[in-house]
Design a protein around this motif. Sequence first.
Motif, PDB file in Angstrom:
ATOM      1  N   GLN A  21       0.827  -1.209   0.000  1.00  0.00           N
ATOM      2  CA  GLN A  21       0.000   0.000   0.000  1.00  0.00           C
ATOM      3  C   GLN A  21       0.857   1.253   0.000  1.00  0.00           C
ATOM      4  O   GLN A  21       0.549   2.246  -0.678  1.00  0.00           O
ATOM      5  N   GLU A  26      -2.226   4.489  -4.598  1.00  0.00           N
ATOM      6  CA  GLU A  26      -3.437   4.630  -5.410  1.00  0.00           C
ATOM      7  C   GLU A  26      -4.149   3.296  -5.625  1.00  0.00           C
ATOM      8  O   GLU A  26      -5.296   3.267  -6.097  1.00  0.00           O
ATOM      9  N   THR A  69       6.211  -1.665  -8.744  1.00  0.00           N
ATOM     10  CA  THR A  69       5.646  -1.583  -7.392  1.00  0.00           C
ATOM     11  C   THR A  69       6.466  -2.397  -6.403  1.00  0.00           C
ATOM     12  O   THR A  69       6.750  -1.944  -5.278  1.00  0.00           O
TER      13      THR A  69
END
Length: 372
Positions: A21, A26, A69
Amino acid sequence: MPFADELIGVATARALAAAIQAAAPEAPLAALPGAADALGPLSLRERSDLLRDALLADLPGDYDSFAATIRTAAAGALPFGGWLIWPVTGAIAVKAIDAGTDAAFDDGLRMLAELTPRLTSEFAIRLLLAHNLARALPIVLGWTGSPDPDVRRLASEGTRPFLPWAIRVPAILAEPSLTLPVLHALYRDENEVVRRSVANHLNDLSRHQPELVTATTAAWLEAPDENTARLVRHALRTLVKKGNPQALAQLGFHPAEVHVAGPVLDADTLVFGGTIGFTVDIHNTGAEPARLAVDYVMHHQKANGSLTGKTFKLTTVTLAPGEAVQLTRSHSFRTITTRRYHPGVHALVVQVNGVASGRAEFVLLPDPDAPA
């Protein structure tokens, strides 16, 4: 060993969700936050798979966005290591394969190498090896020159034929010699953990390819360094227990003229959970010193009444001509999670330099606490 919930538990799931997160604020995480509540009845691997699938569900984009990510999370301030790495690396492998491109496949391997120092990527790499071994192996071989011992270990450990807890790679099982270049590159490694992985890899190979293993260790012993003998001993341990003559000879155990008396048991019957003791006398009747590897094989009764043997190391000893030694040992039948004992006749056999000598039988009594 810790229980599964101590390795991949609620804290692990929450730490992974928090790190992802923070790396992707987002992203509307739905699966990861709830995964912690579903871990309860699952095994360790099932827990890893659950978190892997939750991570994939919460980051449904393409490979490049997913990889970005994960790299952001790895570089972030929140903890991103330990057992949460297992599901993360598994997700990377799945994403890299699903992308269907060489670029994603190669970067997936690169990411596994980046993350392996944080726990290990040895389980996840199996997916990539099984998908395209021909493309993966040259990259893995390149890791043997890494300055990071964790990456070098990954090259050997990740390609083991029978890596515990991991899926099998059919192409490695079909052609075991494919991984030998990795082992040749690492058997002189400066790091003991890497060398031990090489030995375990060779021990795996010895299950079905004893000649390949003994030929490999023989070549290494022709030009040994200070660690080669120890590595070879560890690599040949299963073959020694099986009495393989080539393995025994490489370790200095040659056919010997000995007389073995025993084993002599200290009881004819044994209560469930108890210990059986035995002695064996070994006499060197030859004219030369005899270096002996002495093992014993405990033949446990199976549920169908047949016997199955498991070999245990007793000792190594060198006897001068005419010298004798008496060895004493006890063997426990206490309850353990990895073996189920069945009442009935059991047998104990002593093995000297791979040759079975003597047999003694005893009866294991039924477990009084077992359900009727």
